[in-house]
Design an enzyme around this catalytic site. Structure first.
Site, PDB file in Angstrom:
ATOM      1  CE1 TYR A  19      -3.673   2.698   0.709  1.00 18.76           C
ATOM      2  CE2 TYR A  19      -2.117   3.396   2.643  1.00 18.76           C
ATOM      3  CZ  TYR A  19      -3.249   3.864   1.575  1.00 18.76           C
ATOM      4  OH  TYR A  19      -3.793   4.914   1.847  1.00 18.76           O
ATOM      5  CD  GLU A  41      -7.818   7.030   5.032  1.00 18.58           C
ATOM      6  OE1 GLU A  41      -7.762   7.175   6.383  1.00 18.58           O
ATOM      7  OE2 GLU A  41      -6.958   6.904   4.247  1.00 18.58           O
ATOM      8  CD1 TRP A  49      -3.507   2.276   5.950  1.00 23.70           C
ATOM      9  CD2 TRP A  49      -5.676   2.614   5.868  1.00 23.70           C
ATOM     10  NE1 TRP A  49      -4.003   2.088   4.634  1.00 23.70           N
ATOM     11  CE2 TRP A  49      -5.281   2.502   4.531  1.00 23.70           C
ATOM     12  CE3 TRP A  49      -6.900   3.301   6.229  1.00 23.70           C
ATOM     13  CZ2 TRP A  49      -6.368   2.541   3.878  1.00 23.70           C
ATOM     14  CZ3 TRP A  49      -8.020   3.320   5.282  1.00 23.70           C
ATOM     15  CH2 TRP A  49      -7.819   2.766   3.980  1.00 23.70           C
TER      16      TRP A  49
END
Length: 188
Positions: A19, A41, A49
């Site tokens: 990512y 998000e 995350w």
């Protein structure tokens, strides 16, 4: 030789590293991905995350590959199924926010706009490149976008969430100065 990355990306999790290396800070103009990332998000609020990233594939399946038209009409049975799915964050408010966001997104499209047009207009189509020396969590711009999205009916769009979103979709490049993905470094 392992490239130097932002400190947060030095993980044993290959999904997290991938990512960082290929997505975070890369300008995105794909509507479905912009919609997906806005919701992910929001789902991340209060969590890491990495947790959301590990659940991303399940989120895609559970939320019909982020098809806003399908999500906008989810009924109580679908919500119950989502809240029973251990592969996503089973938070009623976050699930409801995804449905509300789909409805707000469809209204935006009905007005002849898009997330791409709306968001990238704030930066005149050019990413903001920060030196990367300090950790930023909100800015005057993320405050403004947060308020504007809330006025349009979007949920879980507080300024901190929006700043992380801006980083995720490449509106902001906050790679560390020594990271191989920093704006001045050659891109892989």
């Amino acid at each position: 030789m392992t490239p130097t990355r932002c400190n947060w990306a030095n993980s044993a999790n290959p999904r997290y590293v991938d990512y960082h290396d290929h997505e975070w800070g890369v300008p995105c103009h794909d509507e479905r991905k912009l919609f997906e990332m806005l919701n992910l998000e929001g789902a991340q609020a209060g969590l890491s995350w990495e947790t959301i990233l590990n659940k991303r594939d399940t989120y895609r399946a559970a939320f019909d590959d982020w098809d806003a038209e399908k999500i906008a009409v989810y009924d109580a049975d679908k919500v119950a199924a989502l809240l029973a799915d251990a592969g996503i964050v089973r938070n009623r408010l976050k699930v409801a926010a995804a449905i509300t966001n789909a409805q707000a997104y469809l209204r935006l499209r009905a007005q002849g706009s898009s997330l791409d047009q709306l968001l990238w207009a704030y930066v005149d189509g050019t990413p903001i490149v920060n030196p990367g020396a300090e950790r930023i969590v909100t800015t005057a711009l993320s405050d403004r976008i947060s308020k504007d999205l809330a006025k349009l009916g979007f949920k879980f769009v507080g300024s901190t969430i929006i700043y992380a979103y801006m980083q995720a979709i490449g509106m902001v490049d906050d790679h560390a100065p020594d990271c191989f993905r920093h704006h001045s470094a050659p891109r892989a």
